[in-house]
Scaffold this active site. Structure first.
Site, PDB file in Angstrom:
ATOM      1  N   CYS A1534       0.695  -1.022   0.006  1.00 36.59           N
ATOM      2  CA  CYS A1534      -0.023  -0.053   0.119  1.00 36.59           C
ATOM      3  C   CYS A1534       0.833   1.211  -0.166  1.00 36.59           C
ATOM      4  CB  CYS A1534      -0.916   0.131   1.218  1.00 36.59           C
ATOM      5  SG  CYS A1534      -2.096  -1.437   1.195  1.00 36.59           S
ATOM      6  N   ALA A1535       1.910   1.069   0.761  1.00 33.10           N
ATOM      7  CA  ALA A1535       3.020   2.319   0.665  1.00 33.10           C
ATOM      8  C   ALA A1535       4.222   2.228  -0.122  1.00 33.10           C
ATOM      9  CB  ALA A1535       3.359   2.613   1.972  1.00 33.10           C
TER      10      ALA A1535
END
Length: 1567
Positions: A1534-1535
């Site tokens: 996600c990051a």
């Protein structure tokens, strides 16, 4: 210095467990939101910190993927229960606060007493614990006042380090909980006590705690900290601390520097050497804070030249210029970067030493680099970055103005003469400066800079020419083609710009008249100055039309300033005179213009009479030889045009044209340059377009009925022109003639075009209420209007007299929907009910239009209002008549296929009518004829408003004729009077009917020439969707560019057609000659950097959020000439046009369950998120379910896998990748599989049988009579295509990347283009080439029959590669698909030379038309449920693939370091990072895809490569309790966050990384 590691741990044992590894910040949200870094208490270890960070990151991911609608879930709660809960909470807080208050009193009394150390230790420990958990309510001023002296006294107690530590920690917690307590602490001398402890630095943990405390105090009491010497105390031993503590120390200095007093002593100057030294550190956050401090200090001392000199002596300038250079490794944020340039402006303004140093450091080369990236800034995704870049250029121009002092203009500053004499004594410095800067400034202006940047560049050029005296300047000005540049700037309308340009022209003529007089005449500068003296031009440049603008107010500091200072730096509208203030800004900044009334006229007259001799006014003498020669060619072309085809054989006609154009091209690419002025003035472009288009391009749209011969003639002319333009390259440059012509046209376009960039300067963004047309809130200001009946109108009633607020971006159709029921005199109930229904159900018609493609005529705020004539560039595509539904695909029967037979055409028409009925079922809200036609006509100031415009655009159109930039505030404050009258004869419907009738007439008359027409209809632009006057030279240039771009796109078709004709006529006998490799011109040759930059600026404007808020030229040029704009700008425009209107539309009844919450979220800029549970073993089923529920909804979809914990961006990207692979599996009946090959297990073990097609996927043909084939039902295939359409649409809407490889031909179908025989080769080379060869045989047979008659023997010529057609044993079935029968009947059993033509036509029809049309329509219908597919038509096929599938192979390793962030123990030079980059470099294509999938969730990068990854790819050090070599890398997709252990060898790292990539695929779990 003593180490206290052991002793501290003992103390820690006495502290509560929860106090050891974290600060109070981790227990409770900090009361101050401006905290720079989380404070880590001394005992925490790096490992614990890393875990905390991981935990925090994971929490971010969870919250990011969280359900946004939860706040609305409580709406149904009973209000009484809610109140009860609140009162219970308040009671608890009161009880808790009173309890804490009692504890504080006990602690204060205990600490006041003289007791032993252990008692004090216990009390301080308890105090820290209470402060950790209490709230602001628990503390009062009295308590703080009582605690402060005790804590300060204990902090000075040198007998016990532990007491000092706990006392200072208590101070830190106290300021954190109750910021007002800093006043009491300062009053009791806390700051000197802390500084004393810092300077003593006996114990490291005490010193660290002092830094934490000072950081808290400096937020509230910066002045007290400054006076107590906190800056030097904090910086003195900064090297002893860890990076996180160094950041805290610098935050303290930043807090103090933000509030430096304007007068008084300057203790902060002592810190400058240390700060300059800290600029060399590697930590970016630390360096940014140091830069902020130095920028503040420079601002503070900017009035004192001695102090500025002192700053220079510490190497500040060298450091600042190092950061500004593009190759600097430390990347600073844009505001800091701009602030550093501002710092140099201040230094060079007040210090001669700084001025000299900058010249000696060759500052011009650094500034040149910054300016050269100005026109590259449109590739950036963030609007702030691009805005920052504009500010950056503004700051650079201010610096350049300071570096060129001109004492003649500024007498008040004494040091100016010293600076000037420095330059006079060292002319080589100024020469070097000019060589760097002048070409860059000209490039910036030519790339479409906004008005104040343009003015700044001219100001610098003016000063440069004024100061320079050498011969070098003549050479420099000639190389920069200054004459052409000035001629271009004279097209601007602002008086300031014109005066600056005239001054430059005067200076050049004054100094170098002999060198430049001729070029001024050649480039048209003389004519431009002459034109300024004509009465009509004079009226345009009067002073009351000067534009007032918003300039960045000391942009660097403005972007750094805190909220309390923001009000002071308000943006105000000021005259251009104040854009670049001299070193001592005058007090009259109220904005009165400093130009005199007739300054433009008088200066132009002065230059004209002084430097241009009277005989130049004689037009014959002032013409150059080149211009006269070009005029001769132009006349020859016109004569050729007028010569009738009967009197001259076509071949001879073509050769004459070839001869003339060959001479023109020789002139263009010859040694003697041709100026834009000569090119336009000669009329050659107009003659060329008139000839090429057979006079069509100057006709009105209604005159497009053409005879067969005309179309044939036009096609042949294009063919001849293409032969010339793609002939042998120029011997000098190596460019094809077409490239020379394109570049010549582009340079003329950027000189001549004057499309205005209109900055709205709207009042502060706030919600407004628009009464008209839908009575709802808007996120932008509204216009005020009064609706008045026309005096001559008798049948209609009066509208209300009140001033109404009107949504500025509503179409006139929507406004009519509001006004009509109020003014219609008949007022029958039927009309009223229809209107109410129209108002309340405006979105269903919208929804249906996206699903089934209803006509846009009755759609409120539809994009048709903003994008007029989206496909006006194609002869056969016009708006359908309102009463009939258009077909999905915009194919035109009879023209889409080569030599299509009548029966095929009839079938196609039948198929199309079937689709129409299907669509009517899908589109129940079809607009009736009565609804579609306009009922009212609106007039503003006597001029009728176009229905295709929004109200805002209509008003702009009137203002744009006068101003270069509209003054925003007047636009919004004025009340507009709109008069209305009844529309007579329903003009709109009538016109549209005529249009479609005309286009069908063209199609019907084509007949035999269908092969030509399919090309011609796609290639030849009949009309530019533009409000340019046809007499405007820009129209000619854009039109010719459009024709060349179409020709370039279809060059393979044209050349193949030419070979077929040559073969037919016997000029070629070898079929292998058809294997031609045509090199088309790269698409970026057609890109206009100036228009791209202008559109980029326009889209950055606050009102451009819906495209209806832009000037009309933006929409029109994007619709008709998208090739002029860069891919990045098109993407941005596409997002505005496709998705932003959704945010402003009336709430949809189908989504009313989400209520106002969803509406509020959408208007705030982002779409609401929606989580969806997916099953890995049933990916396609899950996808179908997801799209069924959410395809029509405007929500951002996020995926969560069943029985896995991950959610958010990574799993979502992986989901789209898995779905892509599912659609590429063989045996689905969707794709042609003959040209492909199968592979088992591309990236996962279960991915067996993915179809790999070298040319890309193309739909498999299905006969209309077949329901099933090989066990696959056609209905299932249709469903899959519809689902694929939804997936593709949703991926585009949400910005996700798909791993699909469609063929170029399929992308053409998605873009609504027709396919022809020549396109088959792009997805099936063997079949395509064979059909073209068959086609050539057919043409040869036809040619011989026309020459020798029907009975000629054609035996030898009908052989296909020495084999008779009959001997090929071909039957009338589709090769590879034996159950697809092309035709039946006696004549159509086996293929022979007689029916070969039928075979080719039927094969082509089955392959690219009737066999795939239903699948393509299903795809489009699915796509349209997400958003209208027409919005994609601004892209080329290649660009659409990039948009949808990201970058296929964009691994520029030299750029990798710039786009990766290193943190938590790693820097760019760390050995593990060097090893990792080498490993990635060694990966093959498949391993790179796997690595990307592992780190980001998708095997492809988004458009723009690594630079576009959001969040940025981050690599951090993974700490482990055991040996690093036992650990595996882990990721947070996600990051885009890779946690990499510090492996001891590169081989070990590669082994572990490959293993993690392989084993980590297919599930998301906590690492």
């Amino acid at each position: 210095m003593e180490s206290r590691g052991q002793k501290r741990s003992e103390i820690d044992d006495e502290l509560p467990a929860d106090k050891r590894a974290c600060s109070s910040l981790e227990f409770r949200p900090s009361t101050s939101s401006s905290s720079q870094t989380p404070i880590n208490s001394v005992s925490s270890t790096p490992e614990r910190n890393d875990q905390n960070n991981d935990h925090a990151d994971h929490m971010d991911t969870e919250s990011e993927g969280g359900e946004p609608e939860k706040d609305s879930a409580y709406d149904s709660c009973d209000e009484d229960e809610e109140d009860q809960r609140h009162s219970d909470l308040r009671d608890y807080q009161r009880r808790r606060a009173s309890g804490d208050h009692g504890k504080f009193q006990t602690i204060i009394s205990s600490l006041s007493e003289e007791v032993d150390l252990s008692q004090h230790l216990v009390m301080l420990t308890e105090l820290c614990e209470v402060l950790s958990f209490c709230t602001e309510d628990s503390l009062s001023g009295d308590t703080s006042n009582s605690l402060s002296p005790i804590l300060v006294k204990l902090a000075r107690d040198e007998t016990s380090a532990d007491i000092m530590l706990l006392a200072i920690r208590a101070m830190t917690y106290l300021c954190d909980v109750y910021p007002k307590s800093s006043v009491y602490l300062v009053r009791h001398d806390a700051v000197p006590a802390l500084c004393q402890r810092l300077l003593a630095i006996e114990y490291l943990d005490v010193a660290e705690q002092c830094l934490q405390a000072l950081e808290k105090l400096s937020r509230e009491q910066p002045l007290a900290c400054l006076q107590a010497g906190a800056i030097m105390a904090v910086l003195n031993y900064i090297d002893f601390f860890s990076t996180s503590i160094q950041r805290v120390a610098l935050s303290t200095v930043v807090n103090i520097c933000k509030k430096l007093p304007s007068e008084g002593p300057s203790p902060f100057m002592d810190a400058v050497p240390t700060l300059c030294n800290l600029l060399q550190y590697e930590d970016p956050q630390l360096v940014e804070n140091v830069a902020i401090c130095l920028i503040r200090i420079t601002e503070r001392v900017s009035q004192s030249s001695e102090m500025l000199d002192e700053l220079c002596k510490h190497g500040l300038i060298r450091q600042a210029t190092h950061f500004m250079s593009l190759n600097s490794r430390t990347t600073l944020s844009q505001p800091i970067h701009n602030g550093l340039i501002g710092l140099l402006v201040k230094l060079s303004s007040g210090s001669v030493l700084a001025f000299r140093t900058l010249y000696e450091l060759n500052i011009s080369s650094i500034l040149k680099d910054i300016l050269s990236t100005y026109d590259l800034s449109h590739g950036m995704s963030s609007t702030h970055v691009v805005d920052g870049h504009c500010y950056q250029v503004y700051e650079v121009l201010k610096l350049l103005n300071e570096l060129l002092p001109t004492s003649a203009r500024d007498q008040d500053a004494p040091q100016l003469s010293e600076k000037e004499s420095f330059l006079i004594n060292q002319p080589e410095l100024l020469e070097n400066f000019g060589r760097d800067i002048l070409p860059s400034l000209i490039q910036v202006v030519n790339s479409g800079a906004n008005l104040y940047i343009c003015y700044g560049c001219l100001s610098v050029i003016n000063k440069l020419i004024y100061l320079s005296t050498s011969d070098m300047l003549v050479e420099l000005l000639k190389n920069a083609n200054i004459s052409s540049f000035l001629a271009g700037v004279f097209t601007r309308k602002d008086p300031h710009v014109l005066v600056s340009t005239l001054r430059i022209a005067e200076l050049i003529l004054q100094k170098f008249s002999d060198n430049f007089l001729d070029s001024f005449i050649k480039e048209g500068v003389f004519f431009a100055i002459d034109a300024l003296l004509t009465p009509e031009k004079c009226s345009l440049v009067t002073l009351n039309k000067c534009s007032k603008l918003v300039f960045p107010v000391s942009s660097g500091t403005r972007l750094l300033s805190d909220s309390s200072q923001k009000s002071a730096s308000k943006e105000v509208l000021r005259c251009l005179c104040y854009a670049f203030p001299s070193s001592s800004p005058s007090g009259s900044e109220k904005g009165s213009c400093m130009l005199e009334k007739d300054s433009v006229y008088s200066l132009a007259k002065h230059v004209r009479t002084k430097y241009f001799a009277p005989e130049l006014c004689d037009p014959d003498k002032s013409l150059t030889d080149v211009l006269q020669k070009l005029r001769t060619f132009s006349a020859s072309l016109s004569d050729l045009m007028n010569m009738s085809l009967d009197t001259c054989a076509p071949n001879q006609h073509e050769e004459s044209f070839y001869g003339i154009m060959h001479q023109v091209m020789e002139k263009l690419s010859g040694r003697e340059p041709i100026s834009t002025f000569e090119l336009i003035e000669s009329g050659i472009l107009k003659s060329l377009m008139t000839y090429l288009s057979n006079d069509w391009y100057l006709r009105q749209k209604g005159d497009l009925v053409a005879a067969k011969g005309d179309i044939y003639a036009v096609e042949k002319r294009f063919e001849v022109f293409a032969r010339l333009l793609f002939s042998s390259p120029d011997p000098f440059s190596g460019d094809l003639p077409i490239v020379t012509l394109i570049r010549r046209l582009q340079s003329s376009l950027s000189t001549l075009e004057n499309f205005p960039v209109i900055l709205s300067h709207i009042p502060k963004q706030r919600n407004s209420y628009a009464t008209v047309p839908y009575e709802r809130y808007t996120a932008y200001p509204c216009m005020r209007a009064r609706f008045v009946r026309d005096k001559e109108e008798t049948t209609l009633g009066d509208c209300c007299e009140d001033v109404l607020t009107v949504d500025p971006f509503s179409s006139l159709d929507a406004v009519e929907g509001y006004v009509w029921p109020k003014v219609n005199a008949k007022g029958t109930s039927r009309i009223k009910s229809a209107t109410v229904e129209g108002q309340s159900e405006c979105t269903p018609s919208n929804a249906s239009s996206s699903q089934g493609g209803c006509p846009n005529t009755g759609e409120p705020e539809s994009m048709s209002a903003d994008l007029p004539e989206l496909k006006a560039d194609e002869v056969n595509l016009t708006q359908p008549e309102p009463e009939q539904e258009p077909s999905f695909g915009q194919t035109n029967p009879g023209t889409s296929l080569d030599e299509t037979y009548t029966d095929t055409v009839e079938k196609e028409v039948e198929a199309q009518s079937e689709e129409d009925t299907q669509m009517e079922e899908q589109c129940p809200l079809s607009c009736s004829n009565e609804d579609a036609s306009p009922k009212l006509l609106f007039y503003l100031e006597g001029k009728q408003l176009e229905r295709s415009l929004t109200l805002y655009q209509a008003i702009l159109q009137q203002q744009m004729k006068e101003h270069e930039i509209v003054i925003g505030s007047k636009l919004w404050s004025k009340v507009y009077t709109l008069t209305y009258r009844k529309a007579v004869g329903q003009e709109g419907a009538h016109n549209e009917g005529v249009d479609s009738a005309e286009s069908s007439t063209v199609s019907d008359k084509v007949g035999v020439y269908t092969l030509y027409t399919s090309l011609f209809s796609n290639m030849f632009p009949c009309e530019l969707a533009s409000d340019l006057e046809k007499s405007n030279p820009t129209y000619d240039i854009v039109y010719l560019l459009k024709s060349l771009e179409s020709m370039n796109k279809f060059i393979f078709h044209l050349m193949s057609r030419q070979r077929i004709c040559a073969f037919a006529e016997g000029k070629i006998n070898d079929l292998d000659a058809f294997q031609i490799a045509v090199t088309s011109v790269p698409q970026n040759e057609f890109l206009s950097s100036k228009l791209t930059e202008k559109l980029e600026q326009q889209m950055r404007d606050g009102l451009a959020v819906p495209v209806g808020g832009m000037p009309l030229w933006c929409n029109q040029l994007m619709a008709s000439c998208p090739f002029l704009f860069s891919f990045e700008v098109k993407c941005k425009y596409f997002r505005l046009a496709s998705f932003v209107p959704l945010l402003g539309q009336p709430p949809s009844p189908s989504h009313s369950d989400s209520g106002m919450t969803s509406d509020r979220r959408q208007s705030s800029g982002g779409l609401p998120r929606q989580k969806f549970l997916v099953f890995r073993n049933r990916i396609l089923d899950s996808a179908a379910q997801m799209m069924e529920l959410h395809a029509c909804q405007k929500v951002l979809l996020e995926v969560e896998y069943d029985e896995e914990v991950g959610t958010g961006l990574g799993p979502t990207l992986e989901f789209y990748t898995l779905v892509s692979h599912e659609f590429q599996k063989s045996g689905l009946g969707m794709w042609r599989e003959d040209g492909g090959s199968f592979t088992s297990g591309i990236s996962h073990a279960e991915d067996t049988g993915i179809l790999i097609s070298p040319c890309g996927l193309f739909p498999r043909p299905w006969s209309s009579t077949m329901d099933a084939s090989d066990g696959t039902q056609f209905s299932e295939v249709m469903k899959k295509f519809a689902l694929l359409g939804k997936i593709v649409g949703k991926a585009l809407q949400d910005g996700r990347v798909l791993d699909l490889h469609f063929s170029k031909a399929f992308y053409k179908l998605i873009l609504g283009q027709d396919l022809g025989l020549y396109d088959i080769q792009s997805f099936d080379p063997v079949l395509g080439r064979t059909l073209l060869e068959f086609k050539a045989l057919v043409e040869r047979k036809r040619f011989l029959e026309s020459v020798h008659g029907e009975n000629t023997t054609f035996e030898f010529d009908s052989c296909f590669r020495k084999t008779r057609i009959e001997d090929l044993c071909l039957d009338f079935t589709l090769p590879g698909y034996p159950d697809f029968v092309l035709a039946s009947g006696f004549d159509h059993k086996m293929v022979n030379s007689t029916n070969l033509e039928d075979y080719v036509s039927l094969m082509a029809d089955a392959t690219i038309n009737s066999g795939i049309s239903r699948q393509v329509e299903a795809f489009k219908s699915g796509f349209n449920q997400v958003f209208p597919i027409e919005h994609l038509q601004i892209f080329t096929e290649e660009e659409l693939e990039r948009l949808l599938c990201g970058e296929r192979d964009s691994w520029a390793f030299n750029e990798l370091l710039d786009h990766i962030k290193f943190d938590h123990g790693y820097t760019a030079s760390s050995p593990p990072i060097v090893n990792l980059l080498e490993i990635i470099h060694e990966f093959d294509q498949e391993q790179r895809r796997a690595f990307l999938q592992f780190v980001t969730g998708a095997p492809r990068l988004p458009p723009g490569g690594f630079a576009s990854l959001n969040p940025k790819l981050t690599i951090v050090r993974k700490h482990s309790s055991n040996s690093a070599d036992l650990d595996l890398p882990s990721v947070m997709t996600c990051a885009n966050y890779l946690k990499l252990p510090p492996y001891f060898s590169k081989e070990m790292m590669k082994e572990k990384l490959v293993y993690a990539i392989k084993e980590g695929q297919g599930s998301f779990h906590l690492s």
